[in-house]
Design a protein around this motif. Structure first.
Motif, PDB file in Angstrom:
ATOM      1  N   TRP A 177       0.793  -1.176   0.049  1.00  0.00           N
ATOM      2  CA  TRP A 177      -0.015   0.053  -0.047  1.00  0.00           C
ATOM      3  C   TRP A 177       0.948   1.410   0.083  1.00  0.00           C
ATOM      4  O   TRP A 177       1.574   1.454   1.159  1.00  0.00           O
ATOM      5  N   HIS A 180      -1.454   7.611  -2.687  1.00  0.00           N
ATOM      6  CA  HIS A 180      -2.073   7.757  -3.922  1.00  0.00           C
ATOM      7  C   HIS A 180      -1.302   8.175  -5.069  1.00  0.00           C
ATOM      8  O   HIS A 180      -1.338   8.257  -6.362  1.00  0.00           O
ATOM      9  N   SER A 205      -7.272   2.053  -7.895  1.00  0.00           N
ATOM     10  CA  SER A 205      -7.066   1.745  -6.291  1.00  0.00           C
ATOM     11  C   SER A 205      -6.291   0.274  -6.194  1.00  0.00           C
ATOM     12  O   SER A 205      -5.644   0.045  -5.197  1.00  0.00           O
ATOM     13  N   ASN A 206      -6.157  -0.452  -7.241  1.00  0.00           N
ATOM     14  CA  ASN A 206      -5.140  -1.691  -7.283  1.00  0.00           C
ATOM     15  C   ASN A 206      -4.572  -2.182  -8.544  1.00  0.00           C
ATOM     16  O   ASN A 206      -5.567  -2.012  -9.529  1.00  0.00           O
TER      17      ASN A 206
END
Length: 232
Positions: A177, A180, A205-206
Protein backbone atom coordinates in the motif's frame (compact mmCIF):
# COMPACT_ATOMS: atom_id res chain seq x y z
CA UNK A 1 -19.57 29.26 14.29
CA UNK A 2 -16.88 26.58 14.05
CA UNK A 3 -18.23 23.06 14.05
CA UNK A 4 -16.80 21.06 16.98
CA UNK A 5 -14.64 18.09 16.01
CA UNK A 6 -16.20 14.75 16.86
CA UNK A 7 -13.88 12.22 18.43
CA UNK A 8 -15.95 9.24 17.34
CA UNK A 9 -17.36 9.98 13.87
CA UNK A 10 -15.82 7.55 11.41
CA UNK A 11 -14.39 8.89 8.17
CA UNK A 12 -13.19 7.40 4.91
CA UNK A 13 -9.66 7.87 3.54
CA UNK A 14 -10.90 10.28 0.89
CA UNK A 15 -12.45 12.53 3.55
CA UNK A 16 -9.16 12.58 5.42
CA UNK A 17 -7.19 13.55 2.31
CA UNK A 18 -9.65 16.28 1.33
CA UNK A 19 -9.31 18.04 4.69
CA UNK A 20 -7.16 21.18 4.76
CA UNK A 21 -3.89 20.73 6.61
CA UNK A 22 -3.35 17.03 5.81
CA UNK A 23 -0.58 17.63 3.27
CA UNK A 24 2.02 15.78 5.39
CA UNK A 25 -0.15 12.68 5.67
CA UNK A 26 -1.13 9.77 3.47
CA UNK A 27 -3.72 7.07 4.17
CA UNK A 28 -2.33 3.66 3.28
CA UNK A 29 -3.46 0.15 4.19
CA UNK A 30 -3.14 0.54 7.94
CA UNK A 31 -4.25 4.06 8.78
CA UNK A 32 -3.03 7.60 8.16
CA UNK A 33 0.77 7.86 8.23
CA UNK A 34 3.39 10.59 8.04
CA UNK A 35 7.18 10.39 7.87
CA UNK A 36 9.18 13.25 9.38
CA UNK A 37 12.91 13.53 8.71
CA UNK A 38 14.85 14.23 11.90
CA UNK A 39 18.48 13.46 11.10
CA UNK A 40 19.25 12.05 14.55
CA UNK A 41 17.77 9.76 17.15
CA UNK A 42 17.89 12.56 19.73
CA UNK A 43 15.85 14.86 17.51
CA UNK A 44 13.38 12.06 16.94
CA UNK A 45 13.04 11.47 20.68
CA UNK A 46 12.43 15.18 21.21
CA UNK A 47 9.71 15.08 18.58
CA UNK A 48 8.00 12.11 20.21
CA UNK A 49 8.10 13.86 23.58
CA UNK A 50 6.45 16.91 22.05
CA UNK A 51 3.75 14.71 20.47
CA UNK A 52 3.01 13.17 23.87
CA UNK A 53 2.30 16.63 25.24
CA UNK A 54 -0.39 17.47 22.67
CA UNK A 55 -3.56 17.93 24.77
CA UNK A 56 -5.92 16.52 22.13
CA UNK A 57 -4.33 13.07 22.10
CA UNK A 58 -6.75 11.66 24.69
CA UNK A 59 -7.21 7.94 24.18
CA UNK A 60 -6.03 8.11 20.57
CA UNK A 61 -2.32 7.66 21.13
CA UNK A 62 -0.51 7.47 17.79
CA UNK A 63 1.77 4.60 16.85
CA UNK A 64 5.30 5.98 16.60
CA UNK A 65 8.38 4.37 15.04
CA UNK A 66 11.63 6.18 15.85
CA UNK A 67 14.78 5.70 13.79
CA UNK A 68 17.96 7.70 13.49
CA UNK A 69 16.90 9.15 10.14
CA UNK A 70 13.30 9.96 10.95
CA UNK A 71 10.02 9.22 12.70
CA UNK A 72 6.94 7.51 11.30
CA UNK A 73 3.65 8.42 12.96
CA UNK A 74 0.51 6.35 12.34
CA UNK A 75 -3.06 7.21 13.31
CA UNK A 76 -5.59 4.40 13.58
CA UNK A 77 -8.49 3.45 15.85
CA UNK A 78 -8.41 -0.18 16.97
CA UNK A 79 -11.50 -1.34 18.89
CA UNK A 80 -13.58 -4.47 19.07
CA UNK A 81 -15.87 -3.27 16.30
CA UNK A 82 -13.84 -0.77 14.28
CA UNK A 83 -10.45 -0.50 12.61
CA UNK A 84 -10.05 2.81 10.82
CA UNK A 85 -10.06 6.59 10.99
CA UNK A 86 -12.21 9.09 12.87
CA UNK A 87 -12.53 12.87 12.81
CA UNK A 88 -10.29 12.99 15.87
CA UNK A 89 -7.41 11.80 13.70
CA UNK A 90 -7.79 14.86 11.51
CA UNK A 91 -7.38 17.12 14.52
CA UNK A 92 -4.48 15.10 15.87
CA UNK A 93 -2.68 14.99 12.51
CA UNK A 94 -2.92 18.77 12.22
CA UNK A 95 -1.41 19.23 15.69
CA UNK A 96 1.41 16.76 15.02
CA UNK A 97 2.33 18.56 11.80
CA UNK A 98 2.34 21.82 13.72
CA UNK A 99 4.73 20.39 16.30
CA UNK A 100 7.01 19.17 13.51
CA UNK A 101 7.13 22.63 11.95
CA UNK A 102 7.92 24.20 15.32
CA UNK A 103 10.89 21.84 15.65
CA UNK A 104 12.03 22.52 12.08
CA UNK A 105 11.21 19.02 10.84
CA UNK A 106 10.00 18.37 7.31
CA UNK A 107 7.64 15.64 6.16
CA UNK A 108 8.28 13.28 3.26
CA UNK A 109 4.93 11.75 2.23
CA UNK A 110 6.62 9.66 -0.48
CA UNK A 111 8.36 7.57 2.21
CA UNK A 112 5.10 6.16 3.59
CA UNK A 113 3.89 2.64 2.88
CA UNK A 114 2.40 -0.43 4.56
CA UNK A 115 2.69 -4.08 3.54
CA UNK A 116 0.10 -6.87 3.82
CA UNK A 117 0.41 -10.61 3.18
CA UNK A 118 -2.51 -12.17 1.30
CA UNK A 119 -3.27 -15.90 1.30
CA UNK A 120 -5.76 -17.51 -1.07
CA UNK A 121 -7.81 -20.06 0.89
CA UNK A 122 -10.57 -22.51 0.07
CA UNK A 123 -11.20 -23.45 3.71
CA UNK A 124 -10.74 -19.95 5.12
CA UNK A 125 -11.56 -20.51 8.81
CA UNK A 126 -9.20 -23.47 9.12
CA UNK A 127 -6.37 -21.70 7.32
CA UNK A 128 -6.89 -18.57 9.43
CA UNK A 129 -6.86 -20.60 12.64
CA UNK A 130 -3.42 -21.99 11.77
CA UNK A 131 -1.91 -18.59 11.01
CA UNK A 132 -3.60 -16.99 14.01
CA UNK A 133 -1.95 -19.52 16.32
CA UNK A 134 1.41 -19.50 14.54
CA UNK A 135 1.79 -15.71 14.47
CA UNK A 136 0.08 -14.89 17.76
CA UNK A 137 -2.19 -12.55 15.79
CA UNK A 138 -5.84 -11.68 16.41
CA UNK A 139 -8.88 -11.03 14.23
CA UNK A 140 -9.31 -7.55 12.84
CA UNK A 141 -12.46 -5.85 14.13
CA UNK A 142 -15.64 -7.08 12.47
CA UNK A 143 -13.70 -9.13 9.93
CA UNK A 144 -13.70 -12.83 9.29
CA UNK A 145 -10.87 -12.59 6.79
CA UNK A 146 -8.14 -10.45 8.38
CA UNK A 147 -5.55 -11.03 11.10
CA UNK A 148 -3.49 -8.27 12.71
CA UNK A 149 -0.57 -8.12 15.08
CA UNK A 150 -2.02 -7.09 18.49
CA UNK A 151 1.14 -5.02 19.03
CA UNK A 152 0.68 -3.41 15.59
CA UNK A 153 4.24 -4.17 14.49
CA UNK A 154 4.02 -6.99 11.95
CA UNK A 155 2.30 -6.96 8.58
CA UNK A 156 -1.41 -7.88 8.62
CA UNK A 157 -2.58 -11.06 6.90
CA UNK A 158 -5.61 -11.12 4.59
CA UNK A 159 -7.34 -14.36 3.60
CA UNK A 160 -8.91 -14.22 0.17
CA UNK A 161 -11.72 -16.72 -0.31
CA UNK A 162 -11.26 -19.04 -3.28
CA UNK A 163 -13.99 -21.26 -4.76
CA UNK A 164 -11.58 -23.69 -6.40
CA UNK A 165 -7.84 -24.41 -6.44
CA UNK A 166 -5.73 -22.17 -8.65
CA UNK A 167 -2.57 -24.21 -9.18
CA UNK A 168 -1.26 -22.13 -12.06
CA UNK A 169 -0.78 -19.06 -9.84
CA UNK A 170 0.82 -18.46 -6.46
CA UNK A 171 -1.52 -18.62 -3.47
CA UNK A 172 0.49 -16.27 -1.23
CA UNK A 173 1.36 -12.77 -2.33
CA UNK A 174 2.32 -9.38 -0.92
CA UNK A 175 0.13 -6.28 -1.08
CA UNK A 176 2.09 -3.02 -0.98
CA UNK A 177 0.00 0.00 0.00
CA UNK A 178 1.54 3.28 -1.14
CA UNK A 179 0.40 6.91 -1.14
CA UNK A 180 -2.07 7.65 -3.92
CA UNK A 181 0.40 10.05 -5.54
CA UNK A 182 3.23 7.49 -5.52
CA UNK A 183 1.49 4.50 -7.13
CA UNK A 184 2.39 5.33 -10.74
CA UNK A 185 6.07 5.77 -9.91
CA UNK A 186 6.20 2.58 -7.84
CA UNK A 187 4.55 0.54 -10.59
CA UNK A 188 6.87 2.02 -13.22
CA UNK A 189 9.90 1.13 -11.10
CA UNK A 190 8.70 -2.45 -10.67
CA UNK A 191 8.10 -2.84 -14.40
CA UNK A 192 11.49 -1.32 -15.18
CA UNK A 193 13.05 -3.86 -12.80
CA UNK A 194 11.71 -6.76 -14.86
CA UNK A 195 8.13 -7.09 -13.66
CA UNK A 196 4.99 -7.22 -15.77
CA UNK A 197 1.46 -5.93 -15.36
CA UNK A 198 -0.99 -8.80 -14.82
CA UNK A 199 -4.24 -6.94 -14.21
CA UNK A 200 -5.29 -3.30 -13.85
CA UNK A 201 -9.06 -3.84 -13.87
CA UNK A 202 -9.34 -2.28 -10.39
CA UNK A 203 -7.13 0.73 -11.13
CA UNK A 204 -6.71 3.35 -9.81
CA UNK A 205 -7.08 1.55 -6.47
CA UNK A 206 -5.27 -1.73 -7.18
CA UNK A 207 -2.85 -3.21 -9.72
CA UNK A 208 -1.62 -6.81 -9.95
CA UNK A 209 2.03 -7.20 -10.96
CA UNK A 210 4.29 -10.22 -11.34
CA UNK A 211 8.04 -10.71 -11.10
CA UNK A 212 10.04 -12.34 -13.93
CA UNK A 213 9.10 -15.81 -12.63
CA UNK A 214 5.39 -15.10 -12.27
CA UNK A 215 5.18 -14.48 -8.51
CA UNK A 216 2.44 -11.92 -8.02
CA UNK A 217 2.17 -8.80 -5.88
CA UNK A 218 -0.40 -6.02 -5.68
CA UNK A 219 0.04 -2.28 -5.42
CA UNK A 220 -2.87 -0.65 -3.63
CA UNK A 221 -3.92 2.85 -2.64
CA UNK A 222 -6.49 3.94 -0.07
CA UNK A 223 -8.90 6.70 -0.93
CA UNK A 224 -7.27 8.74 -3.70
CA UNK A 225 -8.85 12.20 -3.88
CA UNK A 226 -11.55 12.46 -6.52
CA UNK A 227 -11.11 15.41 -8.92
CA UNK A 228 -13.51 18.25 -8.17
CA UNK A 229 -15.21 17.79 -11.56
CA UNK A 230 -16.18 14.22 -10.61
CA UNK A 231 -17.56 14.93 -7.13
CA UNK A 232 -21.29 14.93 -6.54
Amino acid sequence: MTKPVSRTVRIRPQQFHETIGMEDWRVVGEGACAYFRTGSFAAGAQFVQAISEIPVVGDEHPDVDVRREGVIVRLITVTGDYYGLTEQHVELARHISGVARTLGLSADPSAVQTVQVTIDAIEGPGVMAFWRALLGYQDRANSGEDLIDPRRRGAPFYFQQMDAPRPERNRVHVDVWVPHDQAAARIAAALEAGGRLVNDADAPSNWVLADPEGNEACVGVAGPPVPATERT
